[in-house]
Design a protein around this motif. Sequence first.
Motif, mmCIF file in Angstrom:
data_model
loop_
_atom_site.group_PDB
_atom_site.id
_atom_site.type_symbol
_atom_site.label_atom_id
_atom_site.label_comp_id
_atom_site.label_asym_id
_atom_site.label_seq_id
_atom_site.Cartn_x
_atom_site.Cartn_y
_atom_site.Cartn_z
ATOM 1 N N HIS A 358 0.845 -1.186 0.000
ATOM 2 C CA HIS A 358 0.000 0.000 0.000
ATOM 3 C C HIS A 358 0.883 1.240 0.000
ATOM 4 O O HIS A 358 2.052 1.199 0.403
ATOM 5 C CB HIS A 358 -0.892 0.025 1.246
ATOM 6 C CG HIS A 358 -1.828 -1.142 1.339
ATOM 7 N ND1 HIS A 358 -2.894 -1.306 0.490
ATOM 8 C CD2 HIS A 358 -1.846 -2.199 2.191
ATOM 9 C CE1 HIS A 358 -3.543 -2.416 0.812
ATOM 10 N NE2 HIS A 358 -2.928 -2.982 1.838
ATOM 11 N N GLY A 359 0.311 2.367 -0.399
ATOM 12 C CA GLY A 359 1.060 3.617 -0.376
ATOM 13 C C GLY A 359 1.541 3.965 1.016
ATOM 14 O O GLY A 359 2.643 4.498 1.200
ATOM 15 N N ASP A 360 0.738 3.639 2.027
ATOM 16 C CA ASP A 360 1.140 3.968 3.399
ATOM 17 C C ASP A 360 2.296 3.105 3.879
ATOM 18 O O ASP A 360 2.982 3.464 4.839
ATOM 19 C CB ASP A 360 -0.051 3.875 4.356
ATOM 20 C CG ASP A 360 -0.787 2.556 4.263
ATOM 21 O OD1 ASP A 360 -0.621 1.714 5.173
ATOM 22 O OD2 ASP A 360 -1.556 2.368 3.299
ATOM 23 N N ASP A 361 2.538 1.948 3.210
ATOM 24 C CA ASP A 361 3.718 1.148 3.548
ATOM 25 C C ASP A 361 4.994 1.939 3.246
ATOM 26 O O ASP A 361 5.981 1.869 3.986
ATOM 27 C CB ASP A 361 3.731 -0.159 2.751
ATOM 28 C CG ASP A 361 2.674 -1.148 3.221
ATOM 29 O OD1 ASP A 361 2.412 -1.187 4.439
ATOM 30 O OD2 ASP A 361 2.119 -1.858 2.377
ATOM 31 N N VAL A 362 4.982 2.694 2.145
ATOM 32 C CA VAL A 362 6.136 3.506 1.787
ATOM 33 C C VAL A 362 6.402 4.540 2.880
ATOM 34 O O VAL A 362 7.552 4.782 3.265
ATOM 35 C CB VAL A 362 5.914 4.201 0.427
ATOM 36 C CG1 VAL A 362 7.147 5.026 0.047
ATOM 37 C CG2 VAL A 362 5.600 3.186 -0.654
ATOM 38 N N LEU A 482 1.189 7.365 11.181
ATOM 39 C CA LEU A 482 1.887 7.509 9.906
ATOM 40 C C LEU A 482 1.033 7.038 8.737
ATOM 41 O O LEU A 482 0.953 7.706 7.692
ATOM 42 C CB LEU A 482 3.197 6.720 9.939
ATOM 43 C CG LEU A 482 4.389 7.417 10.589
ATOM 44 C CD1 LEU A 482 5.517 6.428 10.858
ATOM 45 C CD2 LEU A 482 4.893 8.554 9.694
ATOM 46 N N ARG A 483 0.394 5.900 8.923
ATOM 47 C CA ARG A 483 -0.403 5.348 7.822
ATOM 48 C C ARG A 483 -1.639 6.201 7.550
ATOM 49 O O ARG A 483 -1.956 6.526 6.395
ATOM 50 C CB ARG A 483 -0.796 3.901 8.140
ATOM 51 C CG ARG A 483 0.396 2.941 8.164
ATOM 52 C CD ARG A 483 -0.023 1.525 8.515
ATOM 53 N NE ARG A 483 1.114 0.615 8.551
ATOM 54 C CZ ARG A 483 1.652 0.031 7.484
ATOM 55 N NH1 ARG A 483 1.132 0.261 6.291
ATOM 56 N NH2 ARG A 483 2.680 -0.781 7.605
ATOM 57 N N GLY A 484 -2.345 6.586 8.609
ATOM 58 C CA GLY A 484 -3.509 7.440 8.415
ATOM 59 C C GLY A 484 -3.122 8.812 7.908
ATOM 60 O O GLY A 484 -3.794 9.391 7.043
ATOM 61 N N GLN A 531 -9.869 5.342 9.959
ATOM 62 C CA GLN A 531 -10.852 5.511 8.889
ATOM 63 C C GLN A 531 -10.186 6.051 7.625
ATOM 64 O O GLN A 531 -10.544 5.666 6.508
ATOM 65 C CB GLN A 531 -11.964 6.465 9.336
ATOM 66 C CG GLN A 531 -13.143 6.520 8.375
ATOM 67 C CD GLN A 531 -13.850 5.173 8.272
ATOM 68 O OE1 GLN A 531 -14.235 4.590 9.286
ATOM 69 N NE2 GLN A 531 -14.000 4.670 7.062
ATOM 70 N N ALA A 532 -9.201 6.930 7.804
ATOM 71 C CA ALA A 532 -8.468 7.446 6.649
ATOM 72 C C ALA A 532 -7.742 6.314 5.921
ATOM 73 O O ALA A 532 -7.681 6.299 4.681
ATOM 74 C CB ALA A 532 -7.469 8.513 7.098
ATOM 75 N N ILE A 533 -7.201 5.353 6.670
ATOM 76 C CA ILE A 533 -6.535 4.205 6.042
ATOM 77 C C ILE A 533 -7.557 3.362 5.284
ATOM 78 O O ILE A 533 -7.337 2.982 4.117
ATOM 79 C CB ILE A 533 -5.809 3.345 7.093
ATOM 80 C CG1 ILE A 533 -4.794 4.180 7.875
ATOM 81 C CG2 ILE A 533 -5.098 2.172 6.421
ATOM 82 C CD1 ILE A 533 -4.182 3.457 9.065
ATOM 83 N N PHE A 534 -8.689 3.057 5.924
ATOM 84 C CA PHE A 534 -9.718 2.244 5.271
ATOM 85 C C PHE A 534 -10.173 2.889 3.965
ATOM 86 O O PHE A 534 -10.242 2.232 2.917
ATOM 87 C CB PHE A 534 -10.924 2.062 6.196
ATOM 88 C CG PHE A 534 -10.655 1.205 7.404
ATOM 89 C CD1 PHE A 534 -9.826 0.093 7.333
ATOM 90 C CD2 PHE A 534 -11.239 1.503 8.629
ATOM 91 C CE1 PHE A 534 -9.585 -0.704 8.443
ATOM 92 C CE2 PHE A 534 -11.006 0.718 9.747
ATOM 93 C CZ PHE A 534 -10.171 -0.383 9.657
#
Length: 678
Positions: A358-362, A482-484, A531-534
Amino acid sequence: MTELISQTSEDEVQGIALIELEARAKRLKQMTFGQYKAIRQSAIDLGSPPEVASTLPWLAADPQAMVSALRAAASREEIIVRGVLGHAIEADVLTAFILRSLENMRAEEHRYRGKFNLPRYTSLEDNRALRADLSAHASVAAARTYIAEQLQVVDGHIDRRSPYGEDIRRNGIRRGGVLFPVVIDLPGKQRIGGFDSTDCYSRTLFAQQHSGITVPDVLDWWLEYPPTTTKEFKDHPLKLMRDKLVAVAEKIGAGKPVSEEESQAVLRAVMPKTMLVLAVRDTEGLGIDEVRRRLVSERHLDKQLEFTIDTKNETRAEAVIAEVARRGLLPEHPTVAQRDLLELLENPRPLVDAGNFHGDDVAVVAAAVFLPTPRSPIDRLIFPAIASRGVIAPDDRRKGLRSELAAQVIMRVVDSGVGDRELRKSALERALRNPRLKGVVFDDAPVPELLSAALAELEEFERVKRRGDPPVWGPAMRQITLRGGFYLFFGRNLGLGRSPVGGKAGGDNREPTQIIEHLGTTTAGLNQLAQAIFDGRKGLKVRLLDADAPAVQDLDTEPAEDDVLTDAKLRAWLAGAAAKADKDRQGEDDSARARVAQDALHARELTDELEDTVGRIGTHADAVDTDKKGKPYVALHGLQDPDKLRHRLSRLSKQLSNWHTAHEVLNGNMDIGDGDEE
């Protein structure tokens, strides 16, 4: 092995590797009288004035190499500057014997303000060297002092503006320059000569300055009589000074221990691969002074294409990633190979588009590399790695360079066509400055698990905070934040931007680093980040939750327009969510006692306002002339009170006095007969 006495702290310029120190020390070689004479005579044969040729041998780091270069120069002409040929050699030179230029381009603007008055160079009649005429001064000592005082204008300018001083102090000069021959005419028909720093004034300045060498020192050394016999050479003060330096260099080359000061002195002593101009061919009457000016202008005014900050940071980031990977310090994961994490940092788009990440993994992996735990192995190698791509100015460490590089790498996964790209990047970088995000690890557990763990960590965070101990974010709190946060910055709509430049009166001027912290330290904030991650992972616009609502994973439709999270809505929502969290923590008190206390506070505020108003009434007055006021209006005419405010206020005062007396009696603070002191 040579042992360096002290280590480099994080806030200092990184030192060089031991292998480089030894290699550079071996450039310094002993000099014989035969080599001295050979260098001097070869320079004269090529056209150098005797005064210049007599100083040239002292500049030779490796005398035999200079002898060879001079003998080869006779049969080869070099391009000195566009359209001008001449004889020149390339050699490693000793910085101690170079004279800082008496004519300096940086000083010209000061010349016309009367702050810089050294005469410009001219040429000798035969064009064999530059000439500076200071023969009109009262004495050699006066001329020497005058030169030093005038060059302070240039020295001060460079000291204030150049970022390279500390690097040269520790590591010496890494890149050579160009030196031109110069003679100086002094009082008493004395002429001395040597080489002018030309295009490397600042390098020469820092090398000499940090070794305690002044301009008068250099002039004094040029004034020394050249040796003419073996005994004079052996006892010559410049030979003795040179021998001390060579002795330290030989100890380094042999692997013997030296002090850090000694090793730095050796590094500063030599400027490598320097071009020494010995003669220029007469080209249509062009003097060597004009040739020098053209060369300096070419070197300094003909600028290369300036690199953008993105280019600089991409280069620096790549240096860190390569060094972290080389040392096997990329984040560890039980099911993801480090080569895949390296690819995720270097070329994330294909991996994310393929659904492998996912983009948040970066965002998390980049933060793990560039925002590590302070003083950890990764943390200690970041600035040495960056320094391998050029000198870092001292202030760079205090300007969020780590967060800039983390943001630069995260931007690699962001679509180049996204709107407000630079604004989003700037907001992300500010958020990454929050120290609570340091030390994150790569954890790709399901978001519900991370959220559950983060909420448990938040409870512990609150307990620690209530005890008065420093609270620390847990690993899941960092993951969720970080992910959200990634989708707040790079979702389909901008959910969190920068605060207005300069702030806005009455507005929310909090920067993203503060907003992120508030989100990560409240239950409502963690749910909103989840919720932003979802929503973000599904490509949906991020929806704004109610302050007491949990995050919902199974939503596959776009939120209603009123429910779409925006920067303005998030800031307003966060204020309400924080107030609600504080109220929930403290609980509610709806008792009569609580309501009385609340209304009493309100009455006090109203009384303060009334006192201010009555005070103003007593000061209103008309002006009797331009600079004097008359007596207050109420002192002359009084004030009508048709609403009987005085009676109403008296009744209120009496009521409050009775309640106060009752409170004092019931709490045992006074006897019933004491009454109110006022």
